[in-house]
Design an enzyme around this catalytic site. Sequence first.
Site, PDB file in Angstrom:
ATOM      1  N   CYS A   3       0.843  -1.180   0.000  1.00 35.54           N
ATOM      2  CA  CYS A   3       0.000   0.000   0.000  1.00 35.54           C
ATOM      3  C   CYS A   3       0.888   1.243   0.000  1.00 35.54           C
ATOM      4  O   CYS A   3       1.718   1.418   0.899  1.00 35.54           O
ATOM      5  CB  CYS A   3      -0.914   0.004   1.225  1.00 35.54           C
ATOM      6  SG  CYS A   3      -1.848   1.526   1.444  1.00 35.54           S
ATOM      7  N   GLN A 211     -21.570  -6.995   8.566  1.00 29.79           N
ATOM      8  CA  GLN A 211     -20.144  -7.293   8.505  1.00 29.79           C
ATOM      9  C   GLN A 211     -19.502  -6.569   7.325  1.00 29.79           C
ATOM     10  O   GLN A 211     -20.100  -6.473   6.249  1.00 29.79           O
ATOM     11  CB  GLN A 211     -19.920  -8.802   8.357  1.00 29.79           C
ATOM     12  CG  GLN A 211     -20.499  -9.636   9.477  1.00 29.79           C
ATOM     13  CD  GLN A 211     -19.680  -9.578  10.745  1.00 29.79           C
ATOM     14  OE1 GLN A 211     -18.643  -8.916  10.806  1.00 29.79           O
ATOM     15  NE2 GLN A 211     -20.133 -10.258  11.788  1.00 29.79           N
ATOM     16  N   CYS A 333     -15.938 -11.218  17.701  1.00 25.53           N
ATOM     17  CA  CYS A 333     -14.941 -10.388  17.020  1.00 25.53           C
ATOM     18  C   CYS A 333     -13.831  -9.972  17.982  1.00 25.53           C
ATOM     19  O   CYS A 333     -12.970  -9.170  17.621  1.00 25.53           O
ATOM     20  CB  CYS A 333     -15.594  -9.149  16.408  1.00 25.53           C
ATOM     21  SG  CYS A 333     -16.397  -8.065  17.611  1.00 25.53           S
TER      22      CYS A 333
END
Length: 375
Positions: A3, A211, A333
């Site tokens: 990135c 999600q 999570c």
Amino acid sequence: MQCSYFDAGRCRSCTLMGSPYTEQLAGKQSHCQALLSDHAALEWLEPIASQESAFRNKAKMVVSGTARNPTIGILDADGHGIDLRKCGVCSPGLRAVFPVVAHFIRLHRITPYDVPHRSGELKHIIVTESPDGDIMLRLVLRTDQLVPRIRKHLPDLLAELPQVKVVSVNLHPEHKAVLEGDREILLTEQSTLNMRVNGINLHLRPQSFFQTNSGMAAALYRQGRDWVNELAPASVWDLYCGVGGFALHSAAPGRTVTGIEFSSEAIASARLSSDEAGLQGMQFEAGDATAFALAAEQSPDLVIVNPPRRGIGKELCGWLEASDVRHVVYSSCNAQSLARDLAALPSFTARRARVLDMFPQTTHYEVMVLLERAG
């Protein structure tokens, strides 16, 4: 995945960026196994990998800069905008929206909110893409001052982005570190985004949770469905049910399924999905999951829980301990709060677990555990 924003030090949100993906996945599996190491009977299934990039179906972007030169991305330490329109973890469908919205801001003089000076109007844009490529666009404003202007020129935006099906304005008048306010103004006739997952149509309203990784959400619901169908319970509760993902996947002839969610918007969506699918034995109620359980006269055969990061907590754990529930499917999570909750459920044995990489390039992940009452 590489990135340029990360390499340049402009954005470090993806803390594992640049690490080989196989190492990321193995590290998450090891981390989760270490947290749940007290459960000797636990069978670990193979982790489910995500695609490494372009997996996000939702982007929550800060709008900053000026109306003439807006930035869409995040803020630096001084509250100034960093533009991330080409963020590689966002889906191509999301990235296609950002430059058009930036042009809309410039053309119609929609002043971004200036955090250091507490002035301006447009704070965030929240963009969600369905598996079919449709888009929901939400504009978070400080006041309703610019709503007439946005409404007037919205047809131009929709002509340029025909995939945008739902547009709303969220009003967030306070200067504090939360993403959105309570009031939502719908600007389109269509009010829900159709999230088609495993052949089931889930209806997402502007303030409902879903999600952020559609592929992993589908895998999550399939795993829950498989465990529920294997156990064949006559009755199921889906606590923290959201828009009904687990509940709708658990539907079966002769089975009653009850979904509980605090958000009335999400419950309306779940009911709509159930009615459209013609499912029998489904019931959805808006309310607190723990309060619902404590007030119930009977307990179901199986309970599904998919709580926020804090977990289900001592009170709901205590109710499960004292109940007649035979099995629990726990989707978490946050493996740390999961481990804490499992320690508060000594009457249950953790039988199977599976890590699903909902959040590549970060240390976060989802884990599902199947619990069985001992004896």
